[in-house]
Motif scaffolding. Structure first.
Motif, PDB file in Angstrom:
ATOM      1  N   ALA A  89      -1.980  -8.353  -4.404  1.00 26.69           N
ATOM      2  CA  ALA A  89      -2.329  -8.343  -3.259  1.00 26.69           C
ATOM      3  C   ALA A  89      -2.037  -7.189  -2.307  1.00 26.69           C
ATOM      4  N   GLY A  90      -2.919  -6.944  -1.500  1.00 24.37           N
ATOM      5  CA  GLY A  90      -2.607  -5.942  -0.363  1.00 24.37           C
ATOM      6  C   GLY A  90      -3.859  -4.842  -0.560  1.00 24.37           C
ATOM      7  N   PRO A  91      -3.484  -3.676   0.042  1.00 27.05           N
ATOM      8  CA  PRO A  91      -2.165  -3.415   0.923  1.00 27.05           C
ATOM      9  C   PRO A  91      -1.862  -3.943   2.150  1.00 27.05           C
ATOM     10  N   ILE A  92      -0.692  -4.096   2.300  1.00 28.25           N
ATOM     11  CA  ILE A  92      -0.101  -4.465   3.546  1.00 28.25           C
ATOM     12  C   ILE A  92       0.632  -3.355   4.513  1.00 28.25           C
ATOM     13  N   ALA A  93      -0.046  -3.143   5.670  1.00 26.97           N
ATOM     14  CA  ALA A  93       0.419  -2.221   6.546  1.00 26.97           C
ATOM     15  C   ALA A  93       1.527  -2.656   7.378  1.00 26.97           C
ATOM     16  N   VAL A  94       2.722  -1.861   7.437  1.00 25.19           N
ATOM     17  CA  VAL A  94       3.772  -2.298   8.327  1.00 25.19           C
ATOM     18  C   VAL A  94       3.704  -1.281   9.534  1.00 25.19           C
ATOM     19  N   ARG A  95       3.614  -1.574  10.675  1.00 27.05           N
ATOM     20  CA  ARG A  95       3.771  -0.631  11.554  1.00 27.05           C
ATOM     21  C   ARG A  95       4.948  -0.104  11.810  1.00 27.05           C
ATOM     22  N   GLY A  96       5.267   1.260  12.091  1.00 26.79           N
ATOM     23  CA  GLY A  96       6.327   2.035  12.207  1.00 26.79           C
ATOM     24  C   GLY A  96       6.993   2.476  11.146  1.00 26.79           C
ATOM     25  N   ALA A  97       6.714   2.161   9.762  1.00 22.65           N
ATOM     26  CA  ALA A  97       7.008   2.708   8.680  1.00 22.65           C
ATOM     27  C   ALA A  97       6.428   4.106   8.270  1.00 22.65           C
ATOM     28  N   ARG A  98       7.323   4.913   8.185  1.00 20.37           N
ATOM     29  CA  ARG A  98       7.287   6.293   7.979  1.00 20.37           C
ATOM     30  C   ARG A  98       7.938   6.861   6.875  1.00 20.37           C
ATOM     31  N   PRO A  99       7.593   8.111   6.249  1.00 18.15           N
ATOM     32  CA  PRO A  99       8.476   8.674   5.045  1.00 18.15           C
ATOM     33  C   PRO A  99       9.675   8.987   5.967  1.00 18.15           C
TER      34      PRO A  99
END
Length: 234
Positions: free
Chosen positions: A67-77
């Motif tokens: 299931a996905g992809p789920i994007a998570v705001r603010g997640a960055r390398p």
């Protein structure tokens, strides 16, 4: 903090990891997602007899049904995605197969070139037990085999290997309800994919699989700016 629901239907699932896949759901840090994932093979209908071929989400294409992809705001390398596993509930049935591939272990056991052996399990999530067609009953300890983020490189990547960067097919039976997995973020928005439900597994899939099943999982997702584990750099 918002609550979201993600079901496994055409358009919300994948059998590859890729930074190029569009997210099927976008959430904020601290949000909770109730995810229903199909079993690793993506069965759309339950087996009626052990090993019976049944319709699958991706037909004969390899790869876990995730299931996905789920994007998570603010997640960055440079940050980490904290995946808090709140609860896991197996679907009512599952399966196990042994000697389905000529793995090094099966070769050592003399099981190469033999017919696969299947177990079909009735799973009782309320009682916490699974019973196969022979009447053998085991205690359940459900978890997700695959929790992962795509590699940095573009294109499609297989779901089978676990990866130092981003996790994947970890198959860690310790990731039960109450656990938190910290994944170094590989790409913007994380693009988390989950699935490969296991009703119970030993110390590895020594027969070839765990008790494979669909799973309803409650996850809370956070972004850690100062991750408690080292992040991967390139």
């Amino acid at each position: 903090m918002a609550e979201h629901r993600l079901d496994s239907v055409p358009g919300t699932v994948t059998n590859v990891f890729s930074r190029d896949l569009p997210p099927v759901l976008t959430v904020d840090p601290g949000d909770t997602v109730m995810v229903h994932s199909l079993d690793a093979s993506g069965h759309l209908e339950r087996q009626r007899t052990p090993g019976e071929p049944r319709p699958k989400m991706f037909g004969g294409r390899p790869g876990h049904c995730l299931a996905g992809p789920i994007a998570v705001r603010g997640a960055r390398p440079g940050t980490a995605l904290a995946v808090h596993v709140e609860s896991l509930r197996p679907d009512p049935w599952g399966w196990t197969v042994a000697a389905a591939a000529d793995t090094p272990l099966n070769l050592r056991l003399g099981l190469a070139d033999t017919e696969p052996s299947w177990l079909l399990w009735e799973l009782d999530a309320d009682a916490g037990t699974g019973t196969d067609q022979y009447g053998h009953t085991v205690s359940l300890a459900p978890f997700l085999g695959v929790i992962g983020l795509p590699p940095v490189e573009p294109g499609e990547h297989p779901t089978v290997p676990p990866r130092v960067a981003g996790g994947g097919n970890i198959d860690c039976r310790e990731l039960v309800a109450g656990s938190t997995l910290f994944l170094p973020v590989t790409v913007d928005d994380a693009l988390l994919c989950v699935g490969d439900g296991h009703a119970v597994q030993g110390d590895g899939e020594v027969s070839g699989t765990a008790v494979e099943c669909g799973m309803t999982t409650r996850l809370t997702l956070d972004v850690e700016a100062a991750p408690p584990v080292p992040t991967c750099t390139r």
